[in-house]
Write an enzyme that holds these catalytic residues in place. Structure first.
Site: not given
Length: 492
Positions: A199, A208, A238, A251, A254, A347, A436
């Site tokens: 990506d 995170d 993205h 968990n 945040t 795809a 996406s």
């Protein structure tokens, strides 16, 4: 299960829309591509990023589902007593009277009679007092048991369905709809089963996401050569969003939860750095093919590609995907956002799991929102055909500029992490929609499946995903149906 090569340059990201939000306001924009460069060696988090207070927050609403509140060991106001005979003795009567206990019902088959006691009395203490009374064989508090859905404490995880639209406080409805809370109770992934996100890179300032990253690489030169002088820092946003959906740290009080609770990430940036003059540069099919090869060589078990462009499948991408599948790696690709009866490339390459998007319609009937296939989601029988759909969101025309009027309706978007160094609306959270966003839900579940059963082949994974998908009434546009993580993992 549904029955179902040329150059593809440039390739675009398949997020339909993105909206960065503070207290729910922002500017809408089409999201399509890219990432940043910098000094080499970027993996994991930048210095200071492990402190949440040092990462600028744009979504800090702090809601917490009631299921995460402290749970008592015993049911309050009740105890169960088993008598040696009828329970009519004077000492028993006096002991019950001291506790102000009144009989709640007849004795059950095990011989226990339930008594109400004042809410102020501790059930365990009251039961212990009665147990010492002559004529009482046993006295016990009623031990509490709870539904075993695991609700993470991430601040913006939000409440479960049923919903009444619009929902104007953060909720990750997507995780609820694919039944992640029930899934997490047993299946959380494993450190040895990683997802490679091909990506725009990842944000090494966003704790995170960055603390899940174990390695990264950049292929942004166009010809498939690794760019060893660049980093995988996300200058578009993205890739950070897709990474967060697949495996955000969960968990940790945040921001957001990700599907892969314990799943690590490999990050492969294949999009060039965006600029004001060229904010949406395309990625080369040769760089993507090389990125797939790097991911396989570095131990990826699942590859996520939330990107695509005009088909048919390119020979270089097909060769890389075939090599990955032959090595036992699951390849998950976004179907495309053209509302077209044909899958985008890659795809439509053979061996992929192709993913369309589902959404919630809370406009037609706000009191009882329904799930549907997103209006923009591609489908088709080219390649191996559309495999299934997963939550991607589908904001209506008013929502594209939500803020003060109208308020942002979280049921029409996907909510997850974003990059603090994005060219457009930098921040740590974003409202976004597209195939996406649907794709990393499936990639995350695939990683959980392989963590549970490492003997699964990519074909096994695809067949199980199809077999246990939920029918949301989308006909051919939904493939086998909408992803159901709990049913799939339960039968893996």
């Amino acid at each position: 299960m549904n029955p179902r090569v040329a150059a593809a340059l440039p390739v675009i990201l398949l997020a339909a829309l993105a909206l960065a939000v503070g207290a729910c306001g922002g500017t809408a924009s089409t999201t399509s591509s890219t990432n940043g460069g910098g000094s080499k060696g970027l993996n994991g988090c930048n210095a200071g990023a492990t402190s949440v207070s040092l990462a600028a927050e744009t979504l800090t609403f702090g809601h917490r589902p009631p299921e995460r509140e402290p749970r008592a060991d015993y049911l309050s106001g009740k105890i169960a007593v088993r008598f040696a005979d009828s329970g009519a003795g004077i000492e028993i009567a006096q002991a019950l009277a001291r506790l102000h206990a009144t009989q709640y019902g007849a004795a059950n088959l095990a011989g226990y009679t339930v008594f109400d006691i004042p809410q102020s009395e501790d059930p365990a203490t009251a039961a212990a007092q009665l147990a010492a009374t002559r004529g009482i064989v046993d006295a016990q508090p009623l031990r509490a048991r709870y539904l075993q859905d695991t609700y993470p404490d991430d601040g913006d995880f939000g409440l479960p369905p049923p919903y009444v639209g619009p929902v104007i406080t953060p909720t990750q409805w997507d995780m609820h709809y694919i039944k992640m809370p029930a899934t997490w109770d047993t299946y959380r992934g494993a450190a040895g089963v990683s997802i490679a996100i091909i990506d725009t890179g990842y944000d090494a300032n966003n704790v995170d996401v960055c603390s899940k990253v174990v390695d990264s690489a950049v292929f942004d030169l166009g010809g498939g050569a690794q760019d060893t002088q660049a980093t995988a820092q996300d200058k578009e946003g993205h890739g950070t969003n897709v990474s967060g959906i697949a495996a955000s740290v969960t968990n940790n009080f945040t921001r957001f939860a990700g599907v892969g609770w314990n799943t690590p990430l490999l990050e492969v940036r294949v999009f060039p750095t965006p600029t004001v003059a060229n904010p949406n540069p395309g990625a080369s099919n040769l760089d993507i093919a090389a990125g797939i090869g790097w991911a396989v060589a570095h131990g990826a078990k699942v590859i996520n590609m939330s990107l695509g462009g005009p088909g048919p499948c390119d020979a270089a991408e097909q060769a890389a995907i075939s090599a990955a599948v032959n090595a036992g790696v699951v390849v998950v690709v976004a179907a495309g956002n053209g509302a077209a009866p044909a899958l985008d490339a890659p795809a439509d390459c053979h061996g992929t799991i192709s993913v369309g998007a589902s959404a919630i319609d809370d406009v037609s009937n706000p009191a009882a929102p329904t799930e549907k296939v997103a209006s923009y989601s591609n489908w088709g029988s080219n390649g191996d055909g559309l495999t299934l759909v997963a939550p991607g969101g589908d904001p209506d025309s008013a929502q594209k500029n939500c803020g003060v009027a109208p308020q942002c309706d979280y049921l029409q978007w996907l909510t997850n992490n974003y990059s603090t160094t994005a060219l457009k609306f930098p921040g740590t959270g974003v409202l976004i929609a597209g195939t996406s966003q649907a794709t990393p839900h499936v990639a995350g579940v695939a990683a959980l499946m392989l963590a549970k059963n490492g003997a699964l082949t990519p074909l096994n994974v695809k067949q199980l995903l199809e077999l246990f998908a939920d029918d949301i009434g989308g006909g051919v546009k939904e493939g086998a149906g909408r992803l159901n993580a709990f049913a799939t993992l339960s039968h893996t």
